[in-house]
Design a protein around this motif. Structure first.
Motif, PDB file in Angstrom:
ATOM      1  N   THR A  17     -27.523 117.704  69.353  1.00 53.59           N
ATOM      2  CA  THR A  17     -27.138 117.629  70.759  1.00 53.59           C
ATOM      3  C   THR A  17     -27.993 116.597  71.484  1.00 53.59           C
ATOM      4  N   LEU A  18     -29.255 116.506  71.114  1.00 56.23           N
ATOM      5  CA  LEU A  18     -30.132 115.496  71.697  1.00 56.23           C
ATOM      6  C   LEU A  18     -29.641 114.082  71.360  1.00 56.23           C
ATOM      7  N   VAL A  19     -29.208 113.867  70.126  1.00 53.12           N
ATOM      8  CA  VAL A  19     -28.659 112.556  69.744  1.00 53.12           C
ATOM      9  C   VAL A  19     -27.416 112.254  70.587  1.00 53.12           C
ATOM     10  N   MET A  20     -26.565 113.240  70.784  1.00 51.02           N
ATOM     11  CA  MET A  20     -25.379 113.051  71.615  1.00 51.02           C
ATOM     12  C   MET A  20     -25.776 112.682  73.050  1.00 51.02           C
ATOM     13  N   ASP A  21     -26.818 113.315  73.567  1.00 53.01           N
ATOM     14  CA  ASP A  21     -27.267 113.016  74.929  1.00 53.01           C
ATOM     15  C   ASP A  21     -27.912 111.638  75.030  1.00 53.01           C
ATOM     16  N   VAL A  22     -28.637 111.227  74.006  1.00 55.88           N
ATOM     17  CA  VAL A  22     -29.206 109.874  73.991  1.00 55.88           C
ATOM     18  C   VAL A  22     -28.066 108.852  73.966  1.00 55.88           C
ATOM     19  N   TRP A  23     -27.020 109.119  73.182  1.00 55.76           N
ATOM     20  CA  TRP A  23     -25.851 108.248  73.170  1.00 55.76           C
ATOM     21  C   TRP A  23     -25.265 108.128  74.577  1.00 55.76           C
ATOM     22  N   ALA A  24     -25.141 109.263  75.276  1.00 60.80           N
ATOM     23  CA  ALA A  24     -24.586 109.254  76.639  1.00 60.80           C
ATOM     24  C   ALA A  24     -25.469 108.437  77.587  1.00 60.80           C
ATOM     25  N   LEU A  25     -26.781 108.553  77.438  1.00 65.90           N
ATOM     26  CA  LEU A  25     -27.698 107.765  78.276  1.00 65.90           C
ATOM     27  C   LEU A  25     -27.550 106.268  78.004  1.00 65.90           C
ATOM     28  N   LEU A  26     -27.496 105.908  76.732  1.00 64.56           N
ATOM     29  CA  LEU A  26     -27.328 104.493  76.367  1.00 64.56           C
ATOM     30  C   LEU A  26     -25.996 103.949  76.863  1.00 64.56           C
ATOM     31  N   ARG A  27     -24.968 104.737  76.738  1.00 60.16           N
ATOM     32  CA  ARG A  27     -23.633 104.339  77.196  1.00 60.16           C
ATOM     33  C   ARG A  27     -23.622 104.100  78.709  1.00 60.16           C
ATOM     34  N   ARG A  28     -24.300 104.987  79.434  1.00 59.80           N
ATOM     35  CA  ARG A  28     -24.369 104.824  80.884  1.00 59.80           C
ATOM     36  C   ARG A  28     -25.219 103.622  81.256  1.00 59.80           C
ATOM     37  N   ARG A  29     -26.352 103.469  80.603  1.00 64.38           N
ATOM     38  CA  ARG A  29     -27.296 102.390  80.934  1.00 64.38           C
ATOM     39  C   ARG A  29     -26.730 101.004  80.636  1.00 64.38           C
ATOM     40  N   PHE A  30     -26.128 100.844  79.460  1.00 66.30           N
ATOM     41  CA  PHE A  30     -25.694  99.513  79.033  1.00 66.30           C
ATOM     42  C   PHE A  30     -24.240  99.193  79.355  1.00 66.30           C
ATOM     43  N   PHE A  31     -23.412 100.217  79.526  1.00 68.58           N
ATOM     44  CA  PHE A  31     -21.993  99.965  79.756  1.00 68.58           C
ATOM     45  C   PHE A  31     -21.492 100.552  81.074  1.00 68.58           C
ATOM     46  N   GLY A  32     -22.367 101.271  81.786  1.00 70.40           N
ATOM     47  CA  GLY A  32     -21.972 101.857  83.054  1.00 70.40           C
ATOM     48  C   GLY A  32     -20.954 102.980  82.927  1.00 70.40           C
ATOM     49  N   ILE A  33     -20.870 103.595  81.753  1.00 72.33           N
ATOM     50  CA  ILE A  33     -19.901 104.666  81.518  1.00 72.33           C
ATOM     51  C   ILE A  33     -20.565 106.010  81.820  1.00 72.33           C
TER      52      ILE A  33
END
Length: 170
Positions: A17-33
């Motif tokens: 779940t932590l990996v999934m949340d890190v993915w979400a953070l990266l997605r928001r940070r780099f792609f604005g999603i």
């Protein structure tokens, strides 16, 4: 399940779940999603306690006390439950020698939860059918849950490296 398997499943679920949340953070940070605000999960659960399961728009529903921490705790608990079921199905030997394909299949299967349960209950329709771009929402859900599957594999691999296990002596 043995105590060791339960502990390993909990660690695996939290790690995935932590990996999934890190993915979400990266997605928001780099792609604005943007990703799901887990306060909305807590809000939904709070309304379930009052007998209301479905909403026209969970974002417009009355806020509930403690919804953000409740949502985050449930998010991680759901990850642990999915992984516990996974370990029960694939068996303890997977914990000794984790492989990617079963973990990715878990991620693929787990996407049914948002598409068939959460999105309809939140007012988004079945598989986000009421959203302006349902395909985009579905694809984001799929990719996020595949990231969870990758997290299951990575956490499983790390666990196999770190923990000598009586499960692996067979």
């Amino acid at each position: 399940m043995t105590v060791e398997m339960i502990v390993r499943a909990i660690l695996l679920g939290v790690g995935a779940t932590l990996v999934m949340d890190v993915w979400a953070l990266l997605r928001r940070r780099f792609f604005g999603i943007p990703s799901l605000d887990y306060a909305l999960v807590g809000r939904w659960l709070g309304h379930i306690r009052q007998g209301r399961f479905r909403h026209a728009s969970i974002a417009k529903a009355q806020a509930m006390p403690g919804e953000r921490p409740l949502g985050w705790v449930c998010h991680y608990l759901i990850g642990v439950i999915f992984v516990s079921l996974f370990v029960a199905v694939v068996g303890p030997q997977w914990l000794c020698r984790p492989t990617l394909l079963p973990a990715l299949l878990l991620g693929l299967v787990s996407v049914a939860a948002p598409l068939l349960l959460m999105q309809p209950a939140f007012g988004m329709g079945l598989a986000a059918s009421r959203m302006p771009s349902p395909r985009q929402v579905r694809l984001r859900s799929l990719v996020t849950h595949l990231a969870f599957g990758v997290g299951v594999y990575l956490a499983g691999w790390l666990g196999a490296q770190l923990f000598a296990s009586s499960l692996c002596t067979v």
